[in-house]
Design an enzyme around this catalytic site. Structure first.
Site, short mmCIF file in Angstrom:
data_model
loop_
_atom_site.label_atom_id
_atom_site.label_comp_id
_atom_site.label_asym_id
_atom_site.label_seq_id
_atom_site.Cartn_x
_atom_site.Cartn_y
_atom_site.Cartn_z
N GLN A 119 18.66 -8.81 6.76
CA GLN A 119 18.76 -8.21 5.43
C GLN A 119 19.24 -9.31 4.50
OE1 GLN A 119 21.38 -4.83 5.15
NE2 GLN A 119 21.46 -4.95 2.92
N GLY A 134 14.26 -10.44 11.30
CA GLY A 134 15.26 -9.38 11.35
C GLY A 134 16.54 -9.68 10.60
N HIS A 158 -5.09 1.19 -1.58
CA HIS A 158 -4.84 2.45 -2.27
C HIS A 158 -6.12 3.15 -2.71
CE1 HIS A 158 -4.88 -0.01 -6.10
NE2 HIS A 158 -5.51 1.07 -6.52
N ASP A 187 -1.67 -4.16 0.05
CA ASP A 187 -2.63 -3.29 -0.64
C ASP A 187 -4.06 -3.82 -0.52
OD1 ASP A 187 -3.54 -1.11 -1.99
OD2 ASP A 187 -2.91 -1.78 -3.98
N SER A 222 -9.97 -1.41 -9.65
CA SER A 222 -9.13 -1.71 -8.51
C SER A 222 -9.95 -2.10 -7.29
CB SER A 222 -8.28 -0.49 -8.18
OG SER A 222 -7.27 -0.81 -7.27
N GLY A 272 -10.53 2.06 -12.04
CA GLY A 272 -11.79 1.88 -11.33
C GLY A 272 -12.09 0.44 -11.01
#
EC number: 3.4.21.107
Length: 513
Positions: free
Chosen positions: A315, A313, A152, A182, A257, A255
């Site tokens: 759910q 695959g 990010h 992330d 991060s 900052g």
């Protein structure tokens, strides 16, 4: 008495008196005596021999960098405030712990229509230029200048600058990024330079209460060092499908991060990623990506520029207490399959809706996220042995792992409208149902708001397709399944529901009179 004797007597008395006076100096009582005694016995505490963090910081800080990100802004008109945020920023709920943290990266208004109008600048085009959109932290992990940071921080940029601890600014390029965890990797453009770097440690050895040292670039103040302890492990903050954060109480601010969290050996055990803060500043709740996760992702980003994960695959949803009771499971562990994806690896291997996956290659599955992490860590093409609970017994099914698709579109909505007829009421559950027009299940037409069904989220329009893994087409089928479960000693029944092309399971307690 002769004069000689008198003289000797006087001398003796004087000597005795002097001796008594001298002796009295050591037995004086009262305030003066107490003062002398206190001075003689003043307390002296030897300070503990603690090294502190100075030696550690001196060695690791040269490897910690600040990351500046710029975006190439094309020609635009000044039309009031415009905002630049990371992808998906607008979709984050206001209370999300990452939203306030992300707001620091690129969420600055550009231009002010009222002030521009006063200056006669409104709607005048601006030439393309680079503008800062983010700043964060990172750390060097190799001698040739690979840098780890957060996705990010870099996701909205076109140009990247790495600032070393001594203030040296160097250009860098983006090697790869992984939004799901992330994480991102940059490469410093300095082929002749050898960099100080740090190594990943083993976060599995880190215990709650261990010391941790954070180094980063809060509010643009590069090289800032804070310390604290590990507050918790395995935190899920809803940031992504593989959340497994280490919670620390070291001061982490905007900052930080992408910066490292070190153990006392100077090894990176986590990457500071998010904070929880009502005020926007540190309140002692920060979250770091574990080094074990980071190392796997970073290795793939450096080698291939992207991350390839295993995928089966399905759910899935958690096994609640009621669901466990309805299926005869002893523990509330595993992940129940709500729906296997058509033509997916699980469906091809024979995994069915209602199966509970309890282990992968012999390792116990705690919950759906644990299953997702375990499967993701298996290379596509390999086979995995899934232990599933089906019809009151465990069995093993081998599944060939596939590569996770980059993006899976949302399923289109499906109407469950029913115009029809007289519904039948399941009094014990407060449900009114009618047979589905396609003959697959029964449609819920009314729910008693005070019922267990309402409490567990069953709504009008939901389609009940099975009860305790038995297909149902009428209210009578549901009653038969409930009676059978009650006779077998079950405390709950498991309903499979479909709504808007999504399948889920709900357990309802059996009302025992």
């Amino acid at each position: 008495m002769s004069r000689a004797r008198i003289s000797n007597y006087r001398k003796g008395v004087a000597a005795v008196a002097l001796s008594a006076a001298l002796a009295g100096a050591f037995v004086v009582t009262g305030p003066l005596g107490a003062l002398n005694e206190a001075r003689a016995e003043a307390v002296h505490v030897t300070p503990p021999q603690q090294a502190g963090f100075a030696d550690l910081v001196e060695k690791v800080r040269p490897a910690v960098v600040s990351v500046r990100v710029k975006k190439d802004v094309q020609e635009t008109s000044n039309r009031g405030p415009q905002f630049f945020g990371p992808p998906g920023f607008d979709q984050l709920p206001d209370g999300h712990p990452l939203k306030r943290f992300f707001r620091d990266f690129g969420m600055e208004p550009r231009g002010d229509s009222r002030s521009d109008n006063r200056r006669g600048k409104a709607n005048k085009p601006r030439p393309g230029h680079e503008r800062p959109v983010a700043q964060g932290s990172g750390f060097v992990i190799s001698e040739d200048g690979y840098v780890v940071t957060n996705n990010h921080v870099v996701s909205d940029g076109d140009a990247y600058t790495v600032v070393l601890d001594d203030g040296t600014e160097l250009d860098a390029k983006l090697i790869g990024a992984d939004p799901r965890t992330d994480l991102a990797v940059l490469k410093i453009n300095a082929p002749k330079r050898k960099f100080v770097y740090v190594a990943f440690g083993d976060d599995n050895k880190v215990r709650v209460g261990d010391w941790v040292v954070a180094v980063g670039n809060p509010f643009g103040l590069g090289g800032t060092v804070t310390s604290g302890i590990v507050s918790a492990r395995g935190r899920d903050i809803g940031a992504g499908p593989y959340d497994d954060f280490i919670q620390i109480d070291a001061a982490v601010n905007k900052g930080n991060s992408g910066g490292p969290a070190f153990d006392l050996s100077g090894e990176v055990i986590g990457i500071n990623t998010a904070i929880f803060s009502p005020s926007g500043g540190s309140v002692g709740i920060a979250f770091a990506i574990p080094s074990s996760t980071a190392k796997q992702v970073v290795d793939q980003l450096i080698k291939k520029g992207s991350v390839e994960r295993g995928w089966i695959g399905v759910q899935i949803q958690p096994v609640t207490k009621d669901i466990a009771a309805s299926l005869g499971l002893a523990e509330e562990k595993g992940a129940i399959v709500a729906s296997p994806q058509d033509d997916g690896p699980a469906a091809k291997a024979g995994i069915k809706a209602g199966d509970v996956i309890t282990a992968v290659n012999g390792e116990t599955v705690q919950d759906p996220r644990d299953l997702a992490r375990k499967v993701a860590n298996i290379a596509p093409g390999e086979k995995a042995a899934l232990t599933v609970w089906r019809k009151n017994k465990a069995e093993e099914i081998n599944v060939t792992i596939a590569a996770m698709p980059n993006d899976k579109g949302k399923s289109g909505s499906q109407s469950n409208d029913n115009d029809g007829g007289q519904g039948e009421t399941l009094d014990s559950y407060g449900l009114t149902v009618v047979p589905s027009e396609d003959g697959k299940g029964v449609v819920v037409t009314d729910v008693d708001p005070d019922s267990d069904a309402a409490d567990r989220g069953i709504r009008s329009g939901d389609v009940i397709v099975s009860v305790n893994n038995q297909t149902v087409k009428t209210a009578g089928d549901i009653n038969k399944a409930i009676t059978a479960a009650e006779k077998s000693g079950r405390k709950a029944v498991l309903l499979q529901l479909q709504s808007n092309d999504q399948s889920r399971f709900v357990a309802l307690p059996i009302n025992q009179e």
